[in-house]
Design a protein around this motif. Sequence first.
Motif, PDB file in Angstrom:
ATOM      1  N   ASP A  85     -12.636  -8.892  -4.256  1.00 36.05           N
ATOM      2  CA  ASP A  85     -12.229  -8.153  -2.840  1.00 36.05           C
ATOM      3  C   ASP A  85     -13.899  -7.770  -1.816  1.00 36.05           C
ATOM      4  OD1 ASP A  85     -12.326  -7.087  -0.854  1.00 36.05           O
ATOM      5  OD2 ASP A  85      -9.760  -5.702  -1.911  1.00 36.05           O
ATOM      6  N   ASP A  89      -5.797   2.511  -7.188  1.00 37.79           N
ATOM      7  CA  ASP A  89      -5.828   2.944  -6.307  1.00 37.79           C
ATOM      8  C   ASP A  89      -7.096   3.657  -6.446  1.00 37.79           C
ATOM      9  OD1 ASP A  89      -7.954   2.159  -3.686  1.00 37.79           O
ATOM     10  OD2 ASP A  89      -6.563   2.148  -2.059  1.00 37.79           O
ATOM     11  N   LEU A 125     -13.167  -5.095   3.504  1.00 41.07           N
ATOM     12  CA  LEU A 125     -13.890  -5.327   4.913  1.00 41.07           C
ATOM     13  C   LEU A 125     -13.258  -3.957   5.589  1.00 41.07           C
ATOM     14  CD1 LEU A 125     -10.951  -8.195   5.301  1.00 41.07           C
ATOM     15  CD2 LEU A 125     -13.156  -8.034   5.496  1.00 41.07           C
ATOM     16  N   HIS A 159       0.284  -2.960   4.334  1.00 42.68           N
ATOM     17  CA  HIS A 159       1.152  -1.999   4.889  1.00 42.68           C
ATOM     18  C   HIS A 159       2.606  -2.809   5.174  1.00 42.68           C
ATOM     19  CE1 HIS A 159      -2.624  -0.536   6.021  1.00 42.68           C
ATOM     20  NE2 HIS A 159      -2.411   0.511   5.323  1.00 42.68           N
ATOM     21  N   SER A 165      -4.564   9.042   5.387  1.00 39.93           N
ATOM     22  CA  SER A 165      -5.462   8.213   5.452  1.00 39.93           C
ATOM     23  C   SER A 165      -4.988   7.809   6.378  1.00 39.93           C
ATOM     24  CB  SER A 165      -4.690   7.007   4.551  1.00 39.93           C
ATOM     25  OG  SER A 165      -5.390   6.934   2.968  1.00 39.93           O
ATOM     26  N   PHE A 166      -6.101   6.863   7.269  1.00 42.64           N
ATOM     27  CA  PHE A 166      -5.911   6.363   8.318  1.00 42.64           C
ATOM     28  C   PHE A 166      -4.531   5.889   9.133  1.00 42.64           C
ATOM     29  CE2 PHE A 166      -6.244   1.784   9.332  1.00 42.64           C
ATOM     30  CZ  PHE A 166      -6.495   0.986   8.182  1.00 42.64           C
ATOM     31  N   ASN A 170      -7.390  -0.684  -9.115  1.00 38.47           N
ATOM     32  CA  ASN A 170      -8.237  -0.998  -7.656  1.00 38.47           C
ATOM     33  C   ASN A 170      -9.210  -0.066  -7.858  1.00 38.47           C
ATOM     34  OD1 ASN A 170      -8.246  -2.377  -4.997  1.00 38.47           O
ATOM     35  ND2 ASN A 170      -6.993  -0.443  -4.632  1.00 38.47           N
ATOM     36  N   GLY A 217      -8.053  -7.145   2.092  1.00 31.21           N
ATOM     37  CA  GLY A 217      -7.279  -6.219   2.163  1.00 31.21           C
ATOM     38  C   GLY A 217      -7.749  -6.036   4.009  1.00 31.21           C
ATOM     39  N   THR A 258     -10.074   6.840   1.850  1.00 27.73           N
ATOM     40  CA  THR A 258     -11.548   5.703   2.177  1.00 27.73           C
ATOM     41  C   THR A 258     -11.740   5.886   3.429  1.00 27.73           C
ATOM     42  OG1 THR A 258      -9.961   3.768   1.269  1.00 27.73           O
ATOM     43  CG2 THR A 258     -11.323   5.379   0.044  1.00 27.73           C
ATOM     44  N   ARG A 283      -3.392  -7.475   0.503  1.00 28.59           N
ATOM     45  CA  ARG A 283      -3.033  -5.808   0.335  1.00 28.59           C
ATOM     46  C   ARG A 283      -2.684  -5.502   1.880  1.00 28.59           C
ATOM     47  NH1 ARG A 283      -5.190  -1.099   0.747  1.00 28.59           N
ATOM     48  NH2 ARG A 283      -4.699   0.662  -0.188  1.00 28.59           N
ATOM     49  N   ASN A 334      -0.202   4.997   0.054  1.00 30.08           N
ATOM     50  CA  ASN A 334      -1.171   6.149   0.425  1.00 30.08           C
ATOM     51  C   ASN A 334      -0.213   7.812   0.191  1.00 30.08           C
ATOM     52  OD1 ASN A 334      -3.850   4.733   0.145  1.00 30.08           O
ATOM     53  ND2 ASN A 334      -3.384   4.330   2.661  1.00 30.08           N
ATOM     54  N   ILE A 377       1.014  -1.066   0.012  1.00 28.07           N
ATOM     55  CA  ILE A 377       0.031   0.011   0.010  1.00 28.07           C
ATOM     56  C   ILE A 377       0.711   1.105   0.650  1.00 28.07           C
ATOM     57  CG2 ILE A 377      -1.330   1.260   1.123  1.00 28.07           C
ATOM     58  CD1 ILE A 377      -2.528  -1.403   2.099  1.00 28.07           C
ATOM     59  N   LEU A 435      -9.373 -11.065  -3.679  1.00 26.13           N
ATOM     60  CA  LEU A 435      -8.535 -10.209  -3.265  1.00 26.13           C
ATOM     61  C   LEU A 435      -8.965  -9.595  -1.530  1.00 26.13           C
ATOM     62  CD1 LEU A 435      -5.634  -8.084  -3.067  1.00 26.13           C
ATOM     63  CD2 LEU A 435      -6.853  -6.975  -3.655  1.00 26.13           C
ATOM     64  N   MET A 438     -14.176  -4.304  -5.540  1.00 25.71           N
ATOM     65  CA  MET A 438     -14.148  -4.501  -4.439  1.00 25.71           C
ATOM     66  C   MET A 438     -15.670  -4.198  -3.995  1.00 25.71           C
ATOM     67  SD  MET A 438     -12.536  -2.413  -0.977  1.00 25.71           S
ATOM     68  CE  MET A 438     -14.248  -1.374  -0.685  1.00 25.71           C
ATOM     69  N   VAL A 470     -12.056   0.854  -5.197  1.00 25.74           N
ATOM     70  CA  VAL A 470     -13.120   0.367  -4.496  1.00 25.74           C
ATOM     71  C   VAL A 470     -14.762   0.538  -3.946  1.00 25.74           C
ATOM     72  CG1 VAL A 470     -11.401   0.499  -2.131  1.00 25.74           C
ATOM     73  CG2 VAL A 470     -12.890   2.395  -3.113  1.00 25.74           C
ATOM     74  N   LYS A 478      -6.962  -2.262   9.594  1.00 22.38           N
ATOM     75  CA  LYS A 478      -7.848  -2.177   9.891  1.00 22.38           C
ATOM     76  C   LYS A 478      -9.030  -1.539  11.195  1.00 22.38           C
ATOM     77  CE  LYS A 478      -9.140  -1.797   4.921  1.00 22.38           C
ATOM     78  NZ  LYS A 478     -10.079  -2.626   4.259  1.00 22.38           N
TER      79      LYS A 478
END
Length: 289
Positions: A184, A94, A187, A258, A26-27, A113, A216, A61, A256, A21, A19, A214, A138, A115, A220
């Motif tokens: 995907d 993405d 999640l 980090h 991003s979180f 990709n 991800g 996202t 997918r 980003n 990943i 896939l 996704m 989502v 999370k």
Amino acid sequence: MTTRTSRPGSTERPVIMGILNVTPDSFSDGGKYTTIDGAIRHAEELVASGASLIDVGGESTRPGAARVDSLEEKSRVLPVITELVARGIPVSIDTMSSATAEAAVEAGVTMINDVSGGLADKGMRRVAAESGLDFIAMHWRGPSAHMDQLAQYTDVVRTVREELKHRIAELIVAGVKPRRIIIDPGLGFAKSSEHNWQLLGRLDELTGLGYRVLIGASRKRFLAPLLPADASTNERDQPTTVISALAAESGVWGVRVHDAASTLAALDVWSAWSHGRDHSPRELEAGRG
Ligand code: PMM
């Protein structure tokens, strides 16, 4: 850094998608890779640690995030994609925007990709079909700003499976080749923690559709309760790696993530484990195992 590609077992392990980003918000990694040099360095580290593909995203996202217009999104992702492609690194884009996807295809990505699985921008299916590239669809129910309210299911696995079948049908009607479609479950996207665990526990119902799958799960928020209350987001890499190994056992095509290094270690364990199971003592004696 030594590039990690070897593995002890012979069983084909899932693709590791790293990943990247390039977003301010991003979180998990928002704001970290906003300079081109920083982003490229991080992508190279991911590849050196086992990622075979870098997923570049320019729109966060995370739950509650606002949409970004495609001009801004393109200005974030295109310089990074161009540089990665020039270095021979396979890249996926993405994005939910057909304009961004189209520009990324021009810049040389190998995969799209989305989502939203083609729902957020009706032009996306045409871009997917015309590109002839792999397309990740996704499961998605609506923009991140209000997706948590859309997490309503009687049987989340059956519903996600049915809704993904619709996305697949729409893509095929638009001209995307079935062998180019990767699905995907999405999640965390309009899913509660319980929904995520049900989707993971019954992954075979998605792999059973016959398309590449896939997953991800990386870092999370549904992983947080598994860790001490003061654990950092990065510490979620530990449960993420276990999920990657279990997802491999369920036959997924890719994960997918980090952190590619810990994922590769987990997938190598899975690979050696499956090798041990699939090779009988007689085969080992004959020197074939
Ligand atoms: N999750 C995020 C972004 N893009 N793409 C796919 N195909 N599957 C996912 O689960 C997914 C995704 C959100 O996570 P991030 O902010 O760490 O990128």
